[in-house]
Write a protein that holds these residues in place. Structure first.
Motif, PDB file in Angstrom:
ATOM      1  N   GLN A  24      -2.130   4.091   7.148  1.00 11.65           N
ATOM      2  CA  GLN A  24      -2.899   5.245   7.582  1.00 11.65           C
ATOM      3  C   GLN A  24      -1.934   6.364   7.913  1.00 11.65           C
ATOM      4  O   GLN A  24      -1.010   6.194   8.704  1.00 11.65           O
ATOM      5  CB  GLN A  24      -3.749   4.894   8.799  1.00 11.65           C
ATOM      6  CG  GLN A  24      -4.686   6.003   9.202  1.00 11.65           C
ATOM      7  CD  GLN A  24      -5.816   5.502  10.084  1.00 11.65           C
ATOM      8  OE1 GLN A  24      -6.110   4.315  10.106  1.00 11.65           O
ATOM      9  NE2 GLN A  24      -6.444   6.405  10.803  1.00 11.65           N
ATOM     10  N   GLN A  55      -6.602   6.835   5.284  1.00  8.64           N
ATOM     11  CA  GLN A  55      -6.259   5.426   5.154  1.00  8.64           C
ATOM     12  C   GLN A  55      -6.348   4.964   3.704  1.00  8.64           C
ATOM     13  O   GLN A  55      -7.286   5.296   2.986  1.00  8.64           O
ATOM     14  CB  GLN A  55      -7.197   4.589   6.022  1.00  8.64           C
ATOM     15  CG  GLN A  55      -6.930   3.095   5.912  1.00  8.64           C
ATOM     16  CD  GLN A  55      -7.817   2.300   6.861  1.00  8.64           C
ATOM     17  OE1 GLN A  55      -8.036   2.691   7.984  1.00  8.64           O
ATOM     18  NE2 GLN A  55      -8.317   1.174   6.384  1.00  8.64           N
ATOM     19  N   VAL A  71       0.848  -1.179   0.000  1.00  6.15           N
ATOM     20  CA  VAL A  71       0.000   0.000   0.000  1.00  6.15           C
ATOM     21  C   VAL A  71       0.891   1.238   0.000  1.00  6.15           C
ATOM     22  O   VAL A  71       2.019   1.211   0.473  1.00  6.15           O
ATOM     23  CB  VAL A  71      -0.946  -0.014   1.219  1.00  6.15           C
ATOM     24  CG1 VAL A  71      -0.166   0.089   2.512  1.00  6.15           C
ATOM     25  CG2 VAL A  71      -1.989   1.076   1.138  1.00  6.15           C
ATOM     26  N   ASN A 114      -5.795  -7.699   5.128  1.00  7.42           N
ATOM     27  CA  ASN A 114      -6.255  -6.447   5.736  1.00  7.42           C
ATOM     28  C   ASN A 114      -5.113  -5.451   5.879  1.00  7.42           C
ATOM     29  O   ASN A 114      -5.091  -4.654   6.800  1.00  7.42           O
ATOM     30  CB  ASN A 114      -6.894  -6.713   7.101  1.00  7.42           C
ATOM     31  CG  ASN A 114      -5.883  -7.220   8.122  1.00  7.42           C
ATOM     32  OD1 ASN A 114      -4.778  -7.617   7.760  1.00  7.42           O
ATOM     33  ND2 ASN A 114      -6.261  -7.213   9.390  1.00  7.42           N
ATOM     34  N   ASN A 115      -4.165  -5.511   4.976  1.00  4.94           N
ATOM     35  CA  ASN A 115      -3.054  -4.565   5.025  1.00  4.94           C
ATOM     36  C   ASN A 115      -3.557  -3.159   4.717  1.00  4.94           C
ATOM     37  O   ASN A 115      -4.331  -2.944   3.788  1.00  4.94           O
ATOM     38  CB  ASN A 115      -2.005  -4.941   3.980  1.00  4.94           C
ATOM     39  CG  ASN A 115      -1.468  -6.324   4.222  1.00  4.94           C
ATOM     40  OD1 ASN A 115      -0.781  -6.563   5.202  1.00  4.94           O
ATOM     41  ND2 ASN A 115      -1.795  -7.247   3.329  1.00  4.94           N
ATOM     42  N   PHE A 116      -3.117  -2.192   5.494  1.00  5.56           N
ATOM     43  CA  PHE A 116      -3.476  -0.815   5.179  1.00  5.56           C
ATOM     44  C   PHE A 116      -2.433   0.130   5.740  1.00  5.56           C
ATOM     45  O   PHE A 116      -1.705  -0.196   6.669  1.00  5.56           O
ATOM     46  CB  PHE A 116      -4.862  -0.459   5.710  1.00  5.56           C
ATOM     47  CG  PHE A 116      -4.984  -0.461   7.207  1.00  5.56           C
ATOM     48  CD1 PHE A 116      -4.684   0.671   7.946  1.00  5.56           C
ATOM     49  CD2 PHE A 116      -5.413  -1.591   7.875  1.00  5.56           C
ATOM     50  CE1 PHE A 116      -4.801   0.675   9.334  1.00  5.56           C
ATOM     51  CE2 PHE A 116      -5.537  -1.590   9.258  1.00  5.56           C
ATOM     52  CZ  PHE A 116      -5.234  -0.463   9.988  1.00  5.56           C
ATOM     53  N   SER A 137      -6.003   1.244   1.534  1.00  7.78           N
ATOM     54  CA  SER A 137      -6.013  -0.196   1.784  1.00  7.78           C
ATOM     55  C   SER A 137      -5.680  -0.939   0.506  1.00  7.78           C
ATOM     56  O   SER A 137      -5.745  -0.407  -0.604  1.00  7.78           O
ATOM     57  CB  SER A 137      -7.380  -0.648   2.310  1.00  7.78           C
ATOM     58  OG  SER A 137      -8.384  -0.373   1.349  1.00  7.78           O
ATOM     59  N   SER A 138      -5.314  -2.186   0.656  1.00  7.24           N
ATOM     60  CA  SER A 138      -4.942  -3.012  -0.478  1.00  7.24           C
ATOM     61  C   SER A 138      -5.398  -4.435  -0.226  1.00  7.24           C
ATOM     62  O   SER A 138      -5.317  -4.930   0.897  1.00  7.24           O
ATOM     63  CB  SER A 138      -3.417  -2.990  -0.678  1.00  7.24           C
ATOM     64  OG  SER A 138      -3.031  -3.984  -1.599  1.00  7.24           O
ATOM     65  N   HIS A 187       1.090   1.443   9.829  1.00  6.57           N
ATOM     66  CA  HIS A 187       0.843   0.366   8.886  1.00  6.57           C
ATOM     67  C   HIS A 187       0.569  -0.911   9.649  1.00  6.57           C
ATOM     68  O   HIS A 187       1.297  -1.263  10.581  1.00  6.57           O
ATOM     69  CB  HIS A 187       2.040   0.138   7.956  1.00  6.57           C
ATOM     70  CG  HIS A 187       1.829  -0.990   6.995  1.00  6.57           C
ATOM     71  ND1 HIS A 187       2.655  -2.082   6.929  1.00  6.57           N
ATOM     72  CD2 HIS A 187       0.845  -1.209   6.094  1.00  6.57           C
ATOM     73  CE1 HIS A 187       2.206  -2.923   6.003  1.00  6.57           C
ATOM     74  NE2 HIS A 187       1.109  -2.407   5.484  1.00  6.57           N
TER      75      HIS A 187
END
Length: 407
Positions: free
Chosen positions: A338, A343, A310, A334-336, A345-346, A326
């Protein structure tokens, strides 16, 4: 005999430090939320002078803007472990070995004029661990010096202080134990020095501590106009390293918080922080990087190589403070990332196994070129927690970061 002593400025906190330097309620809440279930990781900020030293040996605190940072202690445990000294109050001579002209009387260890000498106690010490030694001193005078040391194998010295004007106060040293170390002491190498000593303590400083052995590669401690303290990296070779592997076996999830500001514009990728199996040659298992467009990206270990999961999606502004977080899991997608509450997300799930037990670096990765080079960066704080965090816990971590940035 335990007494309350008067305290000198030696070895204590910075006199002008704002009240926030003390462990506050927010600090305790963050430690409990992010590390309360045995998560691995670290927690550091640069407003705690009692956790900052100019070299890895811990002999000289980084106590003012402009000092180099050679050792930054992990704040994850909130303070030192239990005292392991036997009879530190000198109720009698039990536990201690005295050389002439030392004696114990009236609940104090007494150094009389005459020979040089030391007061020692056998201890079991962990190789590589840092220990805090403190003791009170009274009516110290005479031509010469005194210091604490850890002996056996290679002697490790605490700060050496001049005795003739010392008087009454408190001594503090942070010393890293090495192979063979098995005793601690008070050493007075000069015969004319006299004084009394009490309340000797030896406490292990648990945690994963950052250090930099190369003097020219140490970041510099600075204070901004808002009063916030930070480490300044030069973007050439300055960085801090946890050389030993951090145990991340309890969970296969990591969350990192950073409080940062870009110092100068960049034209190529730069490392902000990362964990790596072999600094300089093996790609990161988890890390933050600046892209050539000054965007912030997070990457985690895939099947065989790290992948960018991300990105911030835009350039950060030089001099603007960013609190970045992160969260990455190797089980679920649920990788993101901020950044300042924005935020991205990917759906990219890197797969593979757990993050592994690797060394960590901050402000760069061992000064290698290209995307692995350090960043010209202001770093206010860094937190790394190996465990899944709820939205409430994540928000608490971000609040702590913002509090350290003066934001």
């Amino acid at each position: 005999m335990q007494r309350v002593s008067s305290m000198s400025a030696f070895g204590r906190g910075r006199a002008a430090r704002p009240p926030g330097m003390r462990l506050g309620n927010l600090d305790a809440q963050v430690r409990a939320a992010l590390f309360g279930q045995g998560q691995g990781g670290y927690m550091l900020s640069f407003d705690r002078t009692d956790c900052l030293y100019q070299a890895p040996d811990g002999t000289l605190q980084a106590s003012a803007a402009g000092n180099p940072l050679g050792l930054v202690l992990d704040q994850r445990f909130g303070g030192p472990a239990a005292d392991q000294i036997i009879n530190g109050g000198f109720n009698d001579a039990s536990g201690w070995t005295l050389s002439t002209p030392w004696s114990i009387s009236g609940g104090r260890a007494i150094k009389a004029a005459g020979n040089s000498g030391s007061l020692t106690q056998a201890q079991t010490l962990e190789v590589g661990a840092y220990y805090e030694i403190t003791f009170d001193y009274y009516n110290v005078s005479g031509s010469g010096t005194l210091y604490a040391a850890i002996r056996g194998g290679t002697t490790r010295f605490g700060p050496v202080v001049t005795a003739d004007t010392l008087g009454t106060g408190k001594y503090r040293a942070v010393i890293q134990a090495v192979s063979g170390n098995n005793t601690v002491d008070i050493t007075v190498p000069n015969g004319p020095v006299v004084g009394e000593f009490d309340n000797y303590t030896l406490r292990k400083l648990p945690g994963n501590h950052f250090q930099q052995a190369t003097a020219t590669a140490r970041p510099i401690l600075r204070q901004g106009t808002s009063g916030a303290w930070y480490a300044e990296g030069d973007g050439v070779d300055d960085l801090l390293i946890i050389p030993a592997a951090i145990d991340l076996s309890a969970f296969n999830h990591v969350t990192q918080f950073l409080g940062i500001a870009l110092n100068t514009a960049i034209t190529s990728g730069r490392v902000i922080a990362e964990s790596s199996a072999n600094s300089g040659t093996i790609p990161a298992t988890h890390g933050f990087v600046f892209g050539a467009d000054q965007s912030i990206s997070a990457r985690v270990y895939g099947a065989n190589a790290p992948v960018t999961v991300v990105s911030s999606g835009g350039a950060v502004v030089v001099g603007t403070k960013y609190n970045a977080m992160h969260s990455a899991s190797l089980d679920v997608a649920n990788n993101f990332l901020q950044i300042n509450s924005l935020q991205s997300s990917s759906p990219n799930n890197p797969g593979g196994t757990k993050f592994g037990n690797f060394a960590h670096s901050l402000l760069g990765r061992n000064g290698t070129s290209g995307v692995n080079a350090p960043a010209a960066l202001y770093c206010y704080t860094a937190v790394f927690s190996n465990g899944p965090l709820s939205a409430v816990q994540q928000a608490l971590g971000r609040s702590w970061v913002r509090s350290k940035m003066g934001a």
